[in-house]
Design an enzyme around this catalytic site. Structure first.
Site, PDB file in Angstrom:
ATOM      1  N   ARG A   7       0.694  -0.921   0.134  1.00 59.34           N
ATOM      2  CA  ARG A   7       0.096  -0.287  -0.313  1.00 59.34           C
ATOM      3  C   ARG A   7       1.037   1.176   0.154  1.00 59.34           C
ATOM      4  NH1 ARG A   7      -5.539  -0.773   3.469  1.00 59.34           N
ATOM      5  NH2 ARG A   7      -6.089  -2.111   2.084  1.00 59.34           N
TER       6      ARG A   7
ATOM      7  N   LYS B  53     -17.876 -18.962   0.033  1.00 57.88           N
ATOM      8  CA  LYS B  53     -19.449 -19.330   0.488  1.00 57.88           C
ATOM      9  C   LYS B  53     -19.888 -18.292  -0.356  1.00 57.88           C
ATOM     10  CE  LYS B  53     -19.639 -20.127   5.318  1.00 57.88           C
ATOM     11  NZ  LYS B  53     -20.453 -20.021   6.371  1.00 57.88           N
TER      12      LYS B  53
ATOM     13  N   GLY C 197     -10.243  -9.660  -0.792  1.00 65.38           N
ATOM     14  CA  GLY C 197     -10.819 -10.424   0.179  1.00 65.38           C
ATOM     15  C   GLY C 197      -9.359 -11.792   0.386  1.00 65.38           C
TER      16      GLY C 197
ATOM     17  N   GLY D 293     -12.612  -4.344   0.559  1.00 67.46           N
ATOM     18  CA  GLY D 293     -14.736  -3.967   0.468  1.00 67.46           C
ATOM     19  C   GLY D 293     -13.917  -3.217  -0.828  1.00 67.46           C
TER      20      GLY D 293
HETATM   21  P1  AMP Z   1     -13.618 -15.637  -0.680  1.00 65.31           P
HETATM   22  O1  AMP Z   1     -12.578 -14.820   1.029  1.00 65.31           O
HETATM   23  O2  AMP Z   1     -14.925 -16.123   0.119  1.00 65.31           O
HETATM   24  O3  AMP Z   1     -13.017 -15.279  -0.923  1.00 65.31           O
HETATM   25  O4  AMP Z   1     -13.222 -17.385   0.942  1.00 65.31           O
HETATM   26  C1  AMP Z   1     -11.483 -17.911   0.707  1.00 65.31           C
HETATM   27  C2  AMP Z   1     -11.668 -18.818   1.009  1.00 65.31           C
HETATM   28  O5  AMP Z   1     -12.435 -20.558   0.795  1.00 65.31           O
HETATM   29  C3  AMP Z   1     -10.363 -19.649   1.213  1.00 65.31           C
HETATM   30  O6  AMP Z   1      -9.426 -19.205   2.006  1.00 65.31           O
HETATM   31  C4  AMP Z   1     -10.475 -20.945   0.649  1.00 65.31           C
HETATM   32  O7  AMP Z   1      -9.620 -21.169   1.294  1.00 65.31           O
HETATM   33  C5  AMP Z   1     -11.532 -21.067   0.510  1.00 65.31           C
HETATM   34  N1  AMP Z   1     -12.150 -22.621  -0.316  1.00 65.31           N
HETATM   35  C6  AMP Z   1     -11.743 -22.355  -1.630  1.00 65.31           C
HETATM   36  N2  AMP Z   1     -12.879 -23.872  -2.354  1.00 65.31           N
HETATM   37  C7  AMP Z   1     -12.758 -24.267  -1.213  1.00 65.31           C
HETATM   38  C8  AMP Z   1     -12.939 -25.429  -1.228  1.00 65.31           C
HETATM   39  N3  AMP Z   1     -13.345 -26.115  -2.076  1.00 65.31           N
HETATM   40  N4  AMP Z   1     -13.587 -25.999   0.281  1.00 65.31           N
HETATM   41  C9  AMP Z   1     -12.825 -25.516   0.958  1.00 65.31           C
HETATM   42  N5  AMP Z   1     -13.189 -23.896   1.453  1.00 65.31           N
HETATM   43  C10 AMP Z   1     -12.364 -23.456   0.262  1.00 65.31           C
END
Ligand code: AMP
Length: 389
Positions: A36, A184, A341, A364
């Protein structure tokens, strides 16, 4: 997008109020990553060449409108001096041309977007330059109100970020492919709903692909999956169909029994997964299909990993797809923008951090942009209701 840039002003000998994001990541009371800070150097160099005095505004942590030494920015000037190669002083002690002021969030007026506090800040400079895209999703005094009180311009970092995002999502070269992964769908419903209306292909990986597959009747075993999201999945699919966006789901996956690095794994299709298995990455056939599709893409927008990239070798899907996007970008065949993220660390792990057209460090704000939301700090920059300098 209509906003003024540094080039639009005669800045010679002016005092510039520069809003930046120095909310740097810390570990053991030390700055863990200077990205940054380093990304601000071009703006600092530009203003220094114009003989400007620079008054720097930033937030740091969440002191909630109260003075709190734990959130003081006083430790930063020596590091800024080192990284930028110019002397930076601190607050009222500063003897330098460049002064970092104390954390703006020590004043309750900051987060209240308070006019009186913004006026106090405006009195310190001739022109407001906002280089904090990552704070632009907040309507705070130093990101929003201030833009109405002084002539204002985007700094070089903000300008680059806005141009990259506009080129990727507002007026992109087609076909546009969005790659969305991560844990998710519940945290990314707005992202998915907006993207299916804007892009030609939506590639889904990560945990969220399991949720789609489950809703379509495929078994998921112990995989991360939001089983109560079937209605949302259906609605996204319908929106995509109506908008002519094709959703691309994995056709094979990597399944493990023990959730650990280097766990034994199996490559499995969609129809079978044992009750005690969980899917942690996209499989080789899926990777090949995505690679082939990328060969025809002109624009790629990426958020979220394709699998559990923190655990080897289950970073393979993310790495292969990222390396393909990077190679096509380097060959001049497509524009690629990524952010939000964990995406930056996933792409860093894939070794491609310098090979995308643009990687946004704004978490964000980047996500809100791809949700299609207006960012108050950007909207304020576009309103030129203060007099030009
Ligand atoms: P996000 O912050 O929603 O982009 O999620 C990132 C996180 O998703 C990372 O820590 C990954 O380890 C997790 N992730 C990605 N694919 C999977 C999966 N198939 N099962 C469980 N966690 C996952």
């Amino acid at each position: 997008m209509n906003f003024k840039t540094l080039n639009d002003f005669d800045l010679n000998n002016k005092t510039v109020l520069l809003r930046v994001d120095l909310n740097v990541p810390m570990q053991d009371r030390k700055v863990a990553d200077t990205t940054r800070i380093d990304r601000l150097k071009p703006t600092i160099d530009y203003l220094t060449k114009q003989n400007c005095k620079i008054v720097i505004l930033s937030h740091f942590g969440r002191p909630k409108g109260k003075v709190n030494p734990d959130y003081s920015l006083s430790f930063l000037p020596p590091l800024l001096t080192k990284q930028w190669g110019v002397e930076v002083g601190f607050d009222s002690d500063s003897q330098s041309n460049i002064t970092l002021l104390e954390n703006v969030r020590f004043n309750p007026g900051e987060e209240e977007n308070d006019l009186a506090y913004a006026k106090e800040l405006a009195a310190l400079g001739d022109i407001f330059v906002n280089d904090a895209f990552s704070a632009a999703h907040r309507a705070h005094a130093s990101t929003e109100k201030l833009a109405h009180l002084l002539p204002c311009a985007a700094g070089l970092l903000m300008e680059a970020e806005l141009k990259a995002l506009t080129n990727a999502l507002e007026s992109p070269k087609k076909p546009v492919v969005a790659i969305v992964g991560g844990a998710k769908i519940s945290t990314k419903l707005n992202v998915l709903n907006n993207l299916v209306q804007k892009v030609d292909y939506l590639v889904l990986g990560g945990g969220m692909a399991n949720t789609f597959l489950f809703a379509m009747g495929y078994p998921v075993g112990q995989s991360l999956c939001e089983k109560d999201m079937a209605e949302e999945v259906k609605s996204i699919q319908q929106k995509a169909k109506a908008a002519g966006c094709e959703i691309i789901l994995p056709s094979d996956r990597i399944a493990i029994r023990e959730f650990k690095e280097n766990a034994d794994y199996e490559v499995i299709g969609l129809d079978h997964i044992a009750d005690d298995q969980e899917s942690v990455d996209i499989g080789p056939e899926t990777i090949k299909n995505i690679e082939a599709m990328l060969d025809n893409a002109k624009t790629v927008l990426w958020n979220g990993p394709m699998g559990v990239f923190e655990m080897k070798p289950f970073d393979n899907g993310t790495n292969k797809v990222a390396q393909k996007v990077a190679a096509l970008t380097k060959a001049g065949k497509l524009l690629s923008v990524a952010g939000g993220g964990d995406t930056v660390s996933a792409l860093d792990n894939a070794g491609v951090i310098n090979d995308f057209s643009y990687i946004s460090t704004a978490g964000g704000a980047f996500l809100e942009w791809i949700e299609g939301k207006e960012l108050p700090g950007v909207v304020a920059l576009q309103k030129q209701d203060a007099k030009a300098a």
